[in-house]
Write an enzyme that holds these catalytic residues in place. Structure first.
Site, PDB file in Angstrom:
ATOM      1  N   PHE A  62     -25.785 -32.297 -63.990  1.00 36.89           N
ATOM      2  CA  PHE A  62     -27.104 -32.658 -63.483  1.00 36.89           C
ATOM      3  C   PHE A  62     -27.507 -34.057 -63.947  1.00 36.89           C
ATOM      4  CE2 PHE A  62     -31.708 -32.324 -62.908  1.00 36.89           C
ATOM      5  CZ  PHE A  62     -31.757 -31.807 -61.623  1.00 36.89           C
ATOM      6  N   LEU A 112     -25.773 -36.422 -61.735  1.00 30.91           N
ATOM      7  CA  LEU A 112     -26.422 -36.434 -60.423  1.00 30.91           C
ATOM      8  C   LEU A 112     -27.707 -37.243 -60.472  1.00 30.91           C
ATOM      9  CD1 LEU A 112     -26.640 -35.430 -57.489  1.00 30.91           C
ATOM     10  CD2 LEU A 112     -27.899 -33.455 -58.388  1.00 30.91           C
ATOM     11  N   HIS A 113     -28.484 -37.074 -61.521  1.00 32.48           N
ATOM     12  CA  HIS A 113     -29.734 -37.821 -61.682  1.00 32.48           C
ATOM     13  C   HIS A 113     -29.473 -39.333 -61.640  1.00 32.48           C
ATOM     14  CE1 HIS A 113     -33.492 -39.298 -63.246  1.00 32.48           C
ATOM     15  NE2 HIS A 113     -32.983 -39.576 -64.432  1.00 32.48           N
ATOM     16  N   ARG A 114     -28.452 -39.787 -62.344  1.00 27.31           N
ATOM     17  CA  ARG A 114     -28.125 -41.220 -62.329  1.00 27.31           C
ATOM     18  C   ARG A 114     -27.702 -41.663 -60.930  1.00 27.31           C
ATOM     19  NH1 ARG A 114     -26.392 -39.723 -67.434  1.00 27.31           N
ATOM     20  NH2 ARG A 114     -24.195 -39.456 -66.891  1.00 27.31           N
TER      21      ARG A 114
END
Length: 184
Positions: free
Chosen positions: A25, A28-30
């Site tokens: 996650f 994914l955030h980056r």
């Protein structure tokens, strides 16, 4: 929002499912932050007390293909099984998946208010005497802030099921209090 792909975190003897999901996650955030379009949402189809072992990405086939082309999961390939991009099945319902921010440390929040000049030290001490920390029973991921280096819990709330979609933008976490994802 007509397509999706699933990423299943595989069992590993060295790392817990929760730790691997948090690492996935965070990557994914980056990637979503770098993308900056707000056109990809997430859900956790196996959520209960924890987010579960499946992260589902929702968007158009083009948006999901562009994200996958960035190879954002580098280093986690051995820990994940990724499905092909597929069309959302017909007859599904819709729901929001949003972040819930819990005020778990009244002392930290009041200290910040003093630093910002919103409260005097005396006012903060007065409020601290009656302040109670909030808790949540929502599933969460343990993450580390890239800006401050602080560890925090990202609480996730799957909203009520709706009969029609609501269009909107998603945050760099793929979450939104308004925009819906298909739920199936």
């Amino acid at each position: 929002m007509n397509s999706y792909l699933n990423i299943r975190v595989l069992r590993d003897p060295e790392f817990s499912t929760e730790a691997l999901m948090a690492a996935l996650f965070a990557k994914l955030h980056r990637a979503l932050g770098a993308r900056g379009r707000g056109d990809i949402g997430v859900s956790f189809p196996e959520y209960s007390r924890t987010p579960g072992s499946v992260l589902r990405l929702h968007g158009t086939a083009v948006a999901l293909s562009e994200l996958e082309a960035t190879r954002w999961r580098a280093g986690l390939g051995d820990y994940c099984h990724v499905t092909d991009i597929a069309l959302v099945p017909a007859g599904n319902r819709w729901r929001t998946v949003r972040r819930v921010q819990v005020k778990s440390s009244p002392a930290r929040l009041l200290s910040r208010s003093v630093r910002k000049g919103w409260l005097s030290e005396a006012q903060a001490q007065e409020r601290l005497a009656s302040a109670q920390p909030q808790q949540s029973d929502q599933p969460y991921l343990n993450l580390k802030s890239l800006s401050s280096g602080q560890h925090f819990r990202l609480f996730i709330c799957h909203g009520e099921l709706l009969s029609a979609p609501v269009v909107g933008r998603f945050s760099s976490y793929g979450l939104s209090a308004r925009a819906t994802i298909p739920w199936f």
